[in-house]
Scaffold this motif. Structure first.
Motif, short mmCIF file in Angstrom:
data_model
loop_
_atom_site.label_atom_id
_atom_site.label_comp_id
_atom_site.label_asym_id
_atom_site.label_seq_id
_atom_site.Cartn_x
_atom_site.Cartn_y
_atom_site.Cartn_z
N ALA A 1 51.32 122.08 34.54
CA ALA A 1 49.99 121.72 34.05
C ALA A 1 49.74 120.22 34.24
O ALA A 1 48.67 119.81 34.68
CB ALA A 1 49.84 122.11 32.59
N GLU B 1 54.86 113.91 14.74
CA GLU B 1 54.61 115.13 15.48
C GLU B 1 55.66 115.27 16.58
O GLU B 1 56.21 114.28 17.06
CB GLU B 1 53.21 115.10 16.11
CG GLU B 1 52.20 114.24 15.42
CD GLU B 1 51.48 114.91 14.27
OE1 GLU B 1 51.27 114.24 13.27
OE2 GLU B 1 51.16 116.12 14.39
N ASN C 1 49.97 121.40 19.00
CA ASN C 1 50.52 120.16 19.54
C ASN C 1 50.06 119.00 18.66
O ASN C 1 49.40 119.20 17.64
CB ASN C 1 50.12 119.98 21.01
CG ASN C 1 48.63 119.82 21.19
OD1 ASN C 1 47.88 119.68 20.22
ND2 ASN C 1 48.18 119.80 22.44
N ASP C 2 50.40 117.77 19.07
CA ASP C 2 50.08 116.61 18.26
C ASP C 2 48.58 116.51 17.98
O ASP C 2 48.16 116.05 16.93
CB ASP C 2 50.50 115.31 18.98
CG ASP C 2 52.00 115.17 19.08
OD1 ASP C 2 52.69 116.19 18.91
OD2 ASP C 2 52.49 114.05 19.31
N ASP D 1 49.55 123.41 25.68
CA ASP D 1 50.39 122.59 26.57
C ASP D 1 50.30 123.05 28.01
O ASP D 1 50.99 122.53 28.86
CB ASP D 1 51.84 122.57 26.08
CG ASP D 1 52.43 123.97 25.96
OD1 ASP D 1 51.66 124.95 26.07
OD2 ASP D 1 53.65 124.08 25.76
N GLN D 2 49.43 124.03 28.26
CA GLN D 2 49.32 124.48 29.65
C GLN D 2 47.91 124.32 30.21
O GLN D 2 47.67 124.68 31.36
CB GLN D 2 49.74 125.95 29.75
CG GLN D 2 51.25 126.10 29.56
CD GLN D 2 51.66 127.55 29.36
OE1 GLN D 2 51.12 128.44 30.00
NE2 GLN D 2 52.60 127.76 28.47
N VAL D 3 47.01 123.79 29.42
CA VAL D 3 45.67 123.62 29.98
C VAL D 3 45.64 122.35 30.83
O VAL D 3 46.35 121.39 30.58
CB VAL D 3 44.56 123.56 28.91
CG1 VAL D 3 44.56 124.80 28.05
CG2 VAL D 3 44.69 122.32 28.06
N VAL D 4 44.81 122.39 31.83
CA VAL D 4 44.72 121.29 32.78
C VAL D 4 43.45 120.48 32.53
O VAL D 4 43.47 119.26 32.49
CB VAL D 4 44.74 121.83 34.22
CG1 VAL D 4 44.48 120.72 35.22
CG2 VAL D 4 46.08 122.51 34.51
N ARG D 5 42.37 121.19 32.32
CA ARG D 5 41.08 120.50 32.18
C ARG D 5 40.88 120.04 30.75
O ARG D 5 41.32 120.71 29.80
CB ARG D 5 39.96 121.45 32.59
CG ARG D 5 39.97 121.75 34.07
CD ARG D 5 39.21 123.01 34.39
NE ARG D 5 39.22 123.28 35.82
CZ ARG D 5 40.24 123.82 36.47
NH1 ARG D 5 41.33 124.18 35.81
NH2 ARG D 5 40.20 124.01 37.77
N PRO D 6 40.20 118.91 30.59
CA PRO D 6 39.97 118.42 29.22
C PRO D 6 39.07 119.38 28.45
O PRO D 6 38.18 120.01 29.02
CB PRO D 6 39.28 117.06 29.44
CG PRO D 6 38.75 117.09 30.82
CD PRO D 6 39.62 118.02 31.61
N GLY D 7 39.34 119.50 27.16
CA GLY D 7 38.46 120.30 26.31
C GLY D 7 38.68 121.79 26.39
O GLY D 7 37.90 122.55 25.86
#
Lengths: 520, 396, 538
Positions: free
Chosen positions: C125, A308, B101-102, B254-260
């Motif tokens: 981020a 990836e 993303n991965d 790739d721009q989120v900060v909080r998990p989930g």
């Protein structure tokens, strides 16, 4: 598809170690080695007629004793020409301090002596704790198996078991620089210079770089010969270790094909299917284990498209900027290091007269320039092992830092000659007559080491050993437990946990992971 | 890039059509889209909306991010980048795709135009050059941004084909959905694509040809009800079509900060774009796992909500007590005469057995009221006329 | 009457905060200050006629809003005004602006590198994720990881939970972030020198680390974790200068009945029967209290104003080894008018922002090498601001004040102690660097005040002039700060507490150390807590 067949890429000491364990685990193992001899960076080379040295690493101080015993390396011919060597710290004058099994001797203060005791006690204790975790696959910090969670819990428990004072000390010094810590224990500039060099040898760090305590502990965490941190010279040079490993591997049933380079790792349906050699021949296998460095393995041999983008980016960002050059000199007689008695020349000689000197040596490396006043670790292996040089003559092997892989000016002949001059001039400050004794010599820059040993960046750890590339995150997240994202493909070289040095440990753990996982 | 004394950062950005859009914008209603001055509405959002459902609406989509992807490995590169099988997209075809993303979470969606062998254009809402370049590692491919260099108009609505024909684009009626073709010696590219879910085209030219294109188009469309259309109208049309809007219905992973907070294609209802059988691509391993384990956490659902109060920002309940999600886009659909919404709900509540309700707050003369409105989960777009796919389209 | 419930030594903002929360809980508190003014390093002074300015700390972000609210500082006169952005001047005549609006910021970055402009989204981020992580711990007492006490284990588990809330990848990234150098970290995102240089500044300000020293990425966080009105990472000016912060806290303290005594230098902390009993002043006067709180840094507290025999030798050794490294200097300049910077567009908002004059990581790293060699940086990292553009009341109309924070400046030179000539030469280095980008700047200078670590230490008692009262390295963070085993604000002597920036969470005009110490003291006294909790942020 031959399911029980494993191809190991590279017959470096980790590749051989891994192959031997895998063969003993019941696999059918073929090691493919590009050069015409085994050993990788653990080799002995004849650089001038009758003069032989260890081509890369030259001392043994971390070799995993379980590897030695389990593979029976001694039965397979591993011998030391010298053991339990001391370290002699040299200054430009004739001041010398010996750091040996008995402590410090030479012009040192009482604080130095007691400091050395406490420093040794503490660092050996920490290194002892560390060594347990360097000798097994690092646990995942989340989403792990029950075993991962147990390992983490045990790590926490082991740290607590250090007792309150030592635990606090570990948490305090673990992530900082050796410079500050040594100042807390020692007065002697020579002692501090010499110990700090141990912390930064082979790295892109100076004594003031945070993390250099960690690299020191790493060095100490290996099995010294015969005690932690003690140095030994294998008979016949480092090639002696490679030869013993080769015999052990063959005895276990490993097939070794040298002189054939792997061109690429072949993949079919997201699973490795074998390798293709540069001459086009294809070898099928159920598993492929690479002792090449992670960058070479993923970017050159596997190909980014099988992984990836985020993972590839991590591999691409893996820092492996080699900084250690290797100097080999053929001498027409025993050299004279004033202040060091002839019998003591078999010991390790360090030129890093104080920590600020070492730090100043490091500064240019940050900007792609070599040190004009380098630090050196000097070995005279023929003092203990006359077979390495014609009678009455000697070889000198030195690690010279810092010589950055990415020299801004480029490592052309002019730059190499200039750095060789610098190295010889530095050497002459502690052995004034040595230039007249040189009959032949060579200097290997990290660029040469990269070309000769096929190590990205010529970095002997295959990736900088710093906290952000250590243990849980070595070499990169997503490959910390030896398996790469493509099924059936593993790492077993110095780039994997725990790291570089002549240890055999990554090879051993990788084999364990594969055998226990029942892969293939 | 310092033009006219001031660097680009301290100037207002204008799209290539600004001279025309500013003249057309009677309301002076604008917003900044990636720094470009773009119209919310020109004269009345609902009239503009009906233009694209009834005649033709023209939307200035210059600020959409555009990348030119070329090189021997361009196909292999894109195939590894997106979840779709790009080997099936022949030259002259366009693919709607998502890339992950991965971890198999969606970074963005967009359209990929196969211009000619080894040459592609990727068009997206967000900006992703860093990711697209990182993805080039190991591929012989070049990725260049051409957002400001390429001007584009969306020409959407039942009369759009006829207008283009009148404009002299011979044979345009034979262009199939997701096809692309060139006119004017290659200076004008037309693709049968759009964000309205109706018959429509997108026109692509170099910036210098932009104003001329606008003028020709509006001249040709004079008798067929052509109108400029702003962002408000387009947003209505795309909700009816069930299209997701990045940064509204989902966030770039790739721009989120909080998990989930990131979403997989499955969680966005875009599982049909994921081809687990093709060669390796970003996110494949995670997506294969998600699919095999059924471990999707969220479901994106299209809801028809009882009553006529738009469910903006409503909580969604399974039954009337258990809160299971929230609305990301909502509106009253003028063409479907339905109260519709796109909503994110926890799996597995995204079905009619869950008896979903929306908690709707609405205001009348400053007073707020609350209703719990029953929601019906629907599979199909709220608006999906046959003309969208007909080739050749009926000649209106 | 010379007897109190608690004595706080030093009227810096942490001392005042600590005293205010104690007073709020009903304790009879006195703050003893050696100077004839309060505020310590958060102070506004008139050092040139009609120019009032913050002569030490100069901008405000980290001050915890919870404390702002709990002490009602707005009512006591504190007003913090955000200012935006920064600009980095380049040797090639160009510049890189950083704008608060992210669209404009993107455009400007894209002018230098389109790749980097997009890469910044991910950088923002990821750093925000780290920021959110650390912010939770600012108003909490660090747990002792060696302890088996309930509260320590509970707190450790809380940290563990915060970690495990993250995705696995994010955990590894966090581990890496905390141990990396800002240079290596930035290299993983960006390709453009000036973009990296402009972002790296926050990783080195106030610390004796170079951009390529591991650990400097955390320091970046330390400058990102503040906020102005919920805008995380924003910085602002305190109206009237940073003295506005101290004055407002002092006013709050007095409103709660607390007392402040200026020109009352503490000479000795009195310990009787192993317990703090009060202090002896330089004047010979004794003030007694069962609680003594020191807002001096730990070295000063335990080495200067205590008797060694009251402390055990192991602890003293740790105190001696506590790293407080002077690495910064300051120039405060009164200007006859507004200097021009020809590289900037006319009327650019960037004039209001932080200005820097060093455009690559290599130049910053070389500036650090100078510090290691015990000279001030010949090509320094200067964080320059003209606050009078935002708060015109601080200078006569049309005149301006310029604040220059300078990294690096060593506490001691290779030639020995600082001399006045050295100090002036240091000042000239900075002025020359700025003049390269502002030709009329030199002619506008009316008055220059140059602060080397020597002056900072002498005047306001910052050891070596270190602005954080102790390095922000891993050996001195969280449960290691200031000293392992003593991170919970209690000194080894009963009744003696620490509340300076030497303690968790460190310096930067946060007021959190003072507040946290107050919470511990009140707990020991079994008094109701007056210290607020984190606002929290899901």
């Amino acid at each position: 598809m031959q399911a029980r067949r494993i191809i190991v890429i590279g017959a470096g000491h980790n590749g051989l170690t891994c192959a031997a364990y895998l063969a003993r685990g019941g696999y059918d193992v073929v090691v493919v080695e590009a050069s015409d001899h085994v050993g990788g960076a653990a080799d002995t080379r004849e650089f001038a007629d009758g003069f032989r040295v260890s081509g890369c690493a030259h001392y043994v101080y971390q070799l995993n004793q379980q590897v030695v015993q389990e593979l029976g390396l001694q039965q397979h011919g591993l011998e030391y020409s010298a053991r339990d060597l001391s370290t002699i710290a040299l200054s430009p004058g004739e001041q010398r301090v010996t750091i040996g099994p008995g402590g410090l001797s030479g012009p040192v203060t009482e604080r130095d002596r007691s400091g050395h005791q406490e420093f040794t006690r503490l660092t050996e204790r920490f290194a002892g704790l560390l060594s347990r975790y360097l000798n097994q696959a690092p646990p995942r910090l989340a989403n792990g198996t029950r075993k991962d969670r147990l390992t983490l819990a045990r790590l926490g428990w082991d740290i607590r078991r250090l007792g309150r004072d030592d635990m606090r000390e570990l948490l305090r010094v673990g992530a900082i620089n050796i410079y500050d810590v040594l100042n807390e224990f020692f007065d002697s500039d020579l002692v501090k210079g010499a110990i700090s060099l141990d912390a930064v040898l082979g790295t892109h760090m100076g004594p003031r770089s945070p993390n250099s305590v960690l690299t020191y502990l790493y060095r100490l965490a290996g099995n010294g010969v015969p005690r932690p941190g003690a140095l030994a010279l294998p008979r016949g040079g480092m090639g002696g270790i490679a030869a013993a490993l080769e015999r052990a591997a063959r005895a276990a049933g490993v097939e070794i094909r040298s002189g054939t380079a792997v061109g690429r790792i072949t993949v079919s349906h997201d699973r490795v299917s074998g390798v293709e050699l540069t001459d086009g021949e294809r070898l099928e296998a159920g598993l492929v284990v690479s002792s090449a460095d992670p960058r070479t393995t993923v970017l050159s041999l596997l190909g980014a498209r099988h992984c990836e983008t985020g993972f590839v980016r991590r591999i691409h960002n893996l820092r492996c900027r080699g900084n250690a050059a290797k100097l080999h000199l053929a001498l027409d007689g025993p050299p004279d290091f004033p202040g060091v008695g002839a019998p003591d020349l078999r010991h390790r000689l360090i030129f890093a007269p104080d920590m600020d000197y070492a730090e100043r040596a490091f500064n240019p490396a940050k900007y792609g320039e070599y040190s004009t006043e380098p630090v050196m670790e000097i070995a005279l292996p023929s003092m203990s092992d006359p077979s390495l040089a014609p009678e009455g003559k000697h070889v000198l092997s030195a690690i010279v830092q810092y010589a950055p892989y990415q020299l801004k000016a480029g490592w052309d002949d002019g730059q190499k000659q200039a750095f060789l001059d610098v190295a010889l001039a530095t050497l002459a400050t502690v052995a004034p007559g040595i230039r007249d004794q040189i009959v032949a010599g060579e200097l290997l820059t990290p660029a040469d080491i990269e070309a000769r040993y096929r190590i990205s960046g010529g970095h002997w750890h295959h990736g900088e050993l710093s906290l952000d590339q250590f243990m849980f995150v070595r070499p990169v997240p997503g490959a910390t437990q030896y398996a790469l994202p493509v099924d059936g493909l593993f790492l077993c070289g110095a780039g994997a946990h725990p790291g570089g040095g002549i240890t055999g440990t990554p090879g051993r753990i990788a084999a364990q992971v594969i055998v226990e996982g029942g892969a293939a | 890039m310092s033009v006219a004394g001031k660097p680009v950062s301290e100037r207002v950005l204008r799209t290539a059509f600004y001279s025309r859009t500013s003249e057309a914008n009677l309301l002076n209603k604008w917003h900044s889209w990636r720094g470009y001055t773009t119209a919310d509405a020109y004269y009345d959002a609902s009239i503009e909306y009906f233009a694209c459902r009834n005649a033709t609406g023209v939307f200035d989509l210059c600020p959409m991010t555009k990348y030119r992807i070329t090189g021997p490995d361009a196909l292999a590169y894109l195939d590894r980048l997106v979840t779709r099988d790009m080997t099936r997209i022949k030259p002259g075809r366009v693919a709607y795709a998502v890339w992950c993303n991965d971890a198999g979470k969606v970074i963005d969606d967009g359209t990929i135009f196969h211009l000619s062998q080894g040459e592609y254009r990727l068009c997206a809402y967000g900006r992703h050059l860093a990711w697209l370049l990182a993805a080039t590692l190991g591929f012989d491919v070049s990725v260049e941004e051409e957002t400001d260099e390429i001007a584009a108009l969306a020409v959407q609505g039942p009369t759009s084909c006829a207008i283009l024909k009148d404009m002299g684009l011979d044979g345009i009626e034979n262009l199939k959905p997701f096809g692309l073709t060139h006119f004017d010696h290659g200076q004008l590219m037309v693709s049968r694509t759009g964000f309205t879910g109706d018959l429509g085209y997108e026109l692509w030219v170099e910036r210098r040809f932009a104003e001329n294109l606008w003028d020709r188009l509006f001249e040709a469309g004079r008798l067929r009800g052509i109108r400029a259309m702003g962002g408000d109208a387009l947003d209505m049309a795309r909700i009816e079509a069930g299209f997701l809007q990045a940064e509204v219905d989902f966030l770039p992973a790739d721009q989120v900060v909080r998990p989930g907070r990131a979403r997989s294609p499955y969680e966005l209802g875009l599982g049909w774009l994921v081809d687990l059988e093709k060669a390796n691509f970003n996110g494949r391993r995670a997506l294969a796992r998600e699919k095999a384990e059924g471990s999707s956490v969220w479901q994106m659902v299209k809801l028809v909500i009882e009553g006529n109060k738009p469910a903006d920002a409503s909580y969604i309940y399974a039954g009337t007590r258990k809160q299971v999600g929230f609305v990301t886009s909502a509106m009253w659909s003028p063409v479907a005469k339905q109260n519709i919404a796109l909503a994110t709900v926890k799996a597995p509540y995204g079905n009619n057995e869950s008896n979903l309700h929306a908690e709707i707050y609405y205001q009348r003369e400053l007073h707020w009221s609350r209703v719990m409105a029953r929601c019906e989960v629907v599979d199909k777009p709220f608006w999906d006329p046959p003309r969208r796919r007909a080739t050749p389209p009926a000649d209106y | 009457m010379n007897s109190y419930d608690a004595i706080v030594i030093g009227a810096g903002h942490n001392g005042l905060t600590n005293a205010a929360f104690l007073a709020k809980a009903g304790l009879k508190v006195v703050v003893l200050e050696k100077n004839d003014y309060i505020g310590g390093a958060a102070v506004s002074r008139e050092l040139h006629k009609d120019w009032i300015y913050s002569n030490c700390s100069y901008v405000c972000s980290l001050l915890r809003p919870e404390i702002f609210q709990a002490l009602d500082l707005a009512r006591h006169g504190l007003q913090v005004t955000p200012y935006g952005g920064s600009v980095t001047f380049m040797r090639n005549g160009d510049y890189l602006g950083s704008y608060w609006d992210h669209e404009v910021a993107h455009r400007e970055m894209a002018r230098h590198s389109r790749h980097d402009a997009d890469a910044y989204q991910r950088f923002a981020a990821e750093t925000m994720r780290q920021t959110r992580f650390i912010r939770d711990f600012l108003l909490r007492t660090p747990p002792d990881p060696t302890s088996f006490r309930y509260r320590d284990i509970k707190e450790l588990l809380a940290i563990g939970r915060r970690v495990l809330e993250m995705d696995e990848e994010a955990i590894y990234d966090t581990l890496r972030f905390w141990t990396m150098s800002i240079g290596d970290y930035l290299d993983e995102f960006f390709e453009c020198d000036v973009i990296k240089a402009s972002l790296a500044g926050s990783g080195i300000i106030g610390t004796a680390l170079g951009p390529y020293s591991p650990g400097s990425a955390y320091v970046l966080l330390h400058h990102y974790m503040g906020e102005v009105d919920g805008n995380i990472g924003a910085w602002g000016f305190a109206r009237g200068g940073m003295g506005g912060v101290s004055n407002a806290i002092a006013s709050a303290l007095q409103a709660f009945g607390g007392e402040i005594r200026k020109e009352a230098e503490v000479q000795q902390i009195i310990v009787r029967n192993g317990k703090a009993a009060g202090v002896a002043l330089a004047s010979g006067e004794e003030v007694s209290a069962p609680i003594v709180v020191s807002n001096l840094d730990v070295r000063r507290t335990f080495l200067n104003v205590m008797d060694e025999k009251d402390l055990d030798s192991r602890f003293l050794e740790r105190v001696r080894n506590f790293h407080i490294r002077g690495s910064s200097g300051k120039l405060n300049i009164a200007l006859d008018g507004l200097p021009t910077f020809p590289a900037l567009p006319k009327g650019s908002s960037l004039m209001h922002s932080d200005m820097h004059f060093i455009d690559s990581l290599e130049r910053i790293e070389r500036a650090y090498d100078d510090w290691k060699n015990k000279t001030w940086s010949r090509d320094p990292y200067v964080d320059m601001l003209i606050p009078t553009l935002t708060d015109p009341t601080m200078a006569p109309p049309g005149k301006h004040f310029m604040s220059c924070f300078v990294q690096y400046c060593p506490p001691e030179l290779d030639t020995g102690e600082w001399t006045d000539q050295d100090r002036d030469a240091f000042g000239k280095t900075v002025i020359d660097q700025i003049s390269e980008y502002s030709p009329d700047f030199k002619d506008l200078i009316l008055h220059v005040e140059i602060r080397t670590p020597r002056e900072l230490e002498q005047e306001i008692g910052l050891t070596e002039g270190n602005i954080f009262q102790g390095e922000l390295t891993m050996d001195q963070l969280m449960f290691n700060r200031p000293i392992p085993g003593f991170a919970q604000y209690r000194a080894p002597v009963k009744g003696l507490y620490m509340c300076s920036s030497s303690t968790h969470p460190g310096g930067g005009v946060m007021a959190a150390p003072g507040a946290n110490a107050a919470r511990e003291i009140l707990a020991d006294l079994k008094r109701p807590n007056t210290v607020p909790e984190n606002f929290g942020d899901d």
